[in-house]
Design a protein around this motif. Structure first.
Motif, PDB file in Angstrom:
ATOM      1  N   ARG A 194     -37.406  -5.452 -53.631  1.00 54.28           N
ATOM      2  CA  ARG A 194     -38.859  -5.553 -53.498  1.00 54.28           C
ATOM      3  C   ARG A 194     -39.252  -6.222 -52.191  1.00 54.28           C
ATOM      4  NH1 ARG A 194     -43.509  -3.146 -54.136  1.00 54.28           N
ATOM      5  NH2 ARG A 194     -45.256  -4.598 -54.493  1.00 54.28           N
ATOM      6  N   ALA A 195     -38.480  -7.204 -51.753  1.00 53.86           N
ATOM      7  CA  ALA A 195     -38.819  -7.922 -50.525  1.00 53.86           C
ATOM      8  C   ALA A 195     -38.752  -7.000 -49.309  1.00 53.86           C
ATOM      9  CB  ALA A 195     -37.875  -9.106 -50.339  1.00 53.86           C
ATOM     10  N   SER A 196     -37.701  -6.201 -49.223  1.00 53.69           N
ATOM     11  CA  SER A 196     -37.589  -5.293 -48.086  1.00 53.69           C
ATOM     12  C   SER A 196     -38.688  -4.241 -48.107  1.00 53.69           C
ATOM     13  CB  SER A 196     -36.209  -4.626 -48.091  1.00 53.69           C
ATOM     14  OG  SER A 196     -36.010  -3.864 -49.268  1.00 53.69           O
ATOM     15  N   GLU A 197     -39.103  -3.827 -49.285  1.00 48.43           N
ATOM     16  CA  GLU A 197     -40.187  -2.856 -49.387  1.00 48.43           C
ATOM     17  C   GLU A 197     -41.504  -3.451 -48.899  1.00 48.43           C
ATOM     18  OE1 GLU A 197     -42.221   0.055 -52.774  1.00 48.43           O
ATOM     19  OE2 GLU A 197     -40.372  -1.046 -53.191  1.00 48.43           O
ATOM     20  N   LEU A 198     -41.763  -4.695 -49.237  1.00 45.25           N
ATOM     21  CA  LEU A 198     -42.985  -5.357 -48.777  1.00 45.25           C
ATOM     22  C   LEU A 198     -42.967  -5.561 -47.262  1.00 45.25           C
ATOM     23  CD1 LEU A 198     -43.474  -8.049 -51.579  1.00 45.25           C
ATOM     24  CD2 LEU A 198     -44.794  -5.938 -51.230  1.00 45.25           C
ATOM     25  N   LEU A 199     -41.814  -5.892 -46.718  1.00 50.73           N
ATOM     26  CA  LEU A 199     -41.715  -6.053 -45.264  1.00 50.73           C
ATOM     27  C   LEU A 199     -41.960  -4.727 -44.557  1.00 50.73           C
ATOM     28  CD1 LEU A 199     -38.606  -8.420 -44.936  1.00 50.73           C
ATOM     29  CD2 LEU A 199     -41.024  -9.011 -44.636  1.00 50.73           C
ATOM     30  N   ALA A 200     -41.422  -3.664 -45.097  1.00 53.46           N
ATOM     31  CA  ALA A 200     -41.633  -2.351 -44.484  1.00 53.46           C
ATOM     32  C   ALA A 200     -43.102  -1.953 -44.523  1.00 53.46           C
ATOM     33  CB  ALA A 200     -40.776  -1.299 -45.193  1.00 53.46           C
ATOM     34  N   ASP A 201     -43.814  -2.373 -45.569  1.00 56.74           N
ATOM     35  CA  ASP A 201     -45.223  -2.003 -45.712  1.00 56.74           C
ATOM     36  C   ASP A 201     -46.110  -2.628 -44.644  1.00 56.74           C
ATOM     37  OD1 ASP A 201     -44.665  -0.434 -47.876  1.00 56.74           O
ATOM     38  OD2 ASP A 201     -45.246  -1.926 -49.380  1.00 56.74           O
ATOM     39  N   ILE A 202     -45.622  -3.664 -43.958  1.00 60.12           N
ATOM     40  CA  ILE A 202     -46.410  -4.269 -42.879  1.00 60.12           C
ATOM     41  C   ILE A 202     -46.638  -3.266 -41.758  1.00 60.12           C
ATOM     42  CG2 ILE A 202     -46.485  -6.160 -41.189  1.00 60.12           C
ATOM     43  CD1 ILE A 202     -44.766  -7.790 -43.041  1.00 60.12           C
ATOM     44  N   GLY A 203     -45.770  -2.269 -41.671  1.00 58.87           N
ATOM     45  CA  GLY A 203     -45.924  -1.240 -40.656  1.00 58.87           C
ATOM     46  C   GLY A 203     -46.756  -0.055 -41.091  1.00 58.87           C
ATOM     47  N   ASN A 204     -47.300  -0.085 -42.296  1.00 63.55           N
ATOM     48  CA  ASN A 204     -48.161   1.003 -42.743  1.00 63.55           C
ATOM     49  C   ASN A 204     -49.424   1.082 -41.884  1.00 63.55           C
ATOM     50  OD1 ASN A 204     -46.487   1.842 -44.804  1.00 63.55           O
ATOM     51  ND2 ASN A 204     -47.552   0.678 -46.399  1.00 63.55           N
ATOM     52  N   VAL A 205     -49.917   2.292 -41.703  1.00 59.87           N
ATOM     53  CA  VAL A 205     -51.172   2.468 -40.961  1.00 59.87           C
ATOM     54  C   VAL A 205     -52.302   1.697 -41.642  1.00 59.87           C
ATOM     55  CG1 VAL A 205     -52.908   4.191 -40.295  1.00 59.87           C
ATOM     56  CG2 VAL A 205     -50.481   4.702 -40.017  1.00 59.87           C
ATOM     57  N   GLN A 206     -52.306   1.684 -42.981  1.00 57.19           N
ATOM     58  CA  GLN A 206     -53.373   1.012 -43.711  1.00 57.19           C
ATOM     59  C   GLN A 206     -53.371  -0.492 -43.505  1.00 57.19           C
ATOM     60  OE1 GLN A 206     -51.141   3.102 -44.843  1.00 57.19           O
ATOM     61  NE2 GLN A 206     -52.070   4.734 -46.081  1.00 57.19           N
ATOM     62  N   VAL A 207     -52.263  -1.053 -43.039  1.00 53.71           N
ATOM     63  CA  VAL A 207     -52.171  -2.501 -42.799  1.00 53.71           C
ATOM     64  C   VAL A 207     -52.306  -2.826 -41.315  1.00 53.71           C
ATOM     65  CG1 VAL A 207     -50.696  -4.537 -43.020  1.00 53.71           C
ATOM     66  CG2 VAL A 207     -50.726  -2.807 -44.834  1.00 53.71           C
TER      67      VAL A 207
END
Length: 270
Positions: free
Chosen positions: A106-119
């Motif tokens: 879960r931690a790696s998934e949350l870190l990857a989400d920082i690069g989402n366009v929506q963020v």
């Protein structure tokens, strides 16, 4: 004729020579009659970065050191792209490295989400609006140029990344569903440009060196977290991320060169 003397002229009480060091003798190099110098500041030769000023040039914002950040990453990006497209030996190392690093959680998934366009993109928009507001409020010349340049750079990311994804058509890691279009990493490129461009346009408005250093460190930390999360979660091969580092470095260096050439500095803070 009785005043003729072979020696240099002598300073007499109540009289001033035309070339004394100043009207008050304070060692000032200005003219004794308080008139401006004959050569205006704007007419003096420019410094190496093209800024009008004094001779010798005053310290400015050096830009020549940025050229390696254009040439070297571009060359490395070309080499990696060639290796991926040709299934070269570098891909075997990439596969072994991915197997050692991938551990979905879960931690790696949350870190990857920082690069989402929506963020990442909303962060950039907030910074650009703030910089534009500060520039206009303080009457900075061409206050609109840095926000506009950063916005254009952000728009260029999909225009550059998507064709490479289609052309290379690299498959994903075993941790993701079968498919192609993983090279280069769009999340990494989005994070680098969104957070990097935000930092570049914000730096001139930060009051202290500690704040500017902190902004750069925060930007680097965000990109590092996204990169680690993408590889750790198995969303991308390591070379996908490294290629986007190279691409992002070239784009950010280009933005820095552009702003250094055309922008006007905001008012300095004490």
């Amino acid at each position: 004729m009785g005043d003729f003397r072979p020696g240099p002229p002598q300073l007499r009480p109540g009289r001033a020579l035309a070339h004394t060091t100043g009207a008050s003798g304070s060692e000032s190099p200005h003219r004794s009659d308080s008139r401006p110098p004959q050569t205006p500041r704007g007419g003096r030769p420019a410094d190496p970065d093209g800024r009008p000023g004094t001779t010798p040039p005053v310290p400015g914002r050096p830009t020549s050191f940025l050229w390696p950040f254009l040439a070297l990453p571009a060359l490395l990006f070309a080499v990696i792209t060639w290796q991926v497209a040709a299934d070269g030996p570098l891909l075997r190392l990439d596969t072994r490295l991915s197997r050692a690093l991938v551990h979905p959680d879960r931690a790696s998934e949350l870190l990857a989400d920082i690069g989402n366009v929506q963020v990442a993109v909303p962060v950039l928009v907030v910074v650009l609006v703030y910089v534009a507001w500060r520039g206009r409020a303080t009457g900075t010349d061409r206050w609109w140029l840095p926000p506009l340049a950063a916005a254009v750079l952000m728009a260029l990311v999909p225009a550059i990344v998507v064709p490479f994804k289609e052309l290379i058509a690299r498959g994903g890691t075993p941790a993701v569903p079968p498919g192609t279009g993983y090279y280069p990493s769009g999340h990494t490129a989005t994070a680098m440009i969104a957070y990097g461009a935000s930092t570049l346009v914000l730096l001139p408005w930060l009051r202290s060196a500690y704040a500017r250093r902190g902004a750069v460190i925060l930007c680097a930390a965000l990109v590092a977290c996204v990169s680690f999360g993408l590889v750790r979660r198995g969303y991308h091969w390591p070379l996908d991320v490294v290629a986007s580092w190279c691409l992002g470095t070239v784009l950010l260096a280009s933005l820095r060169l552009f702003l250094g050439r055309f922008r006007s500095d905001p008012p300095t803070f004490s």
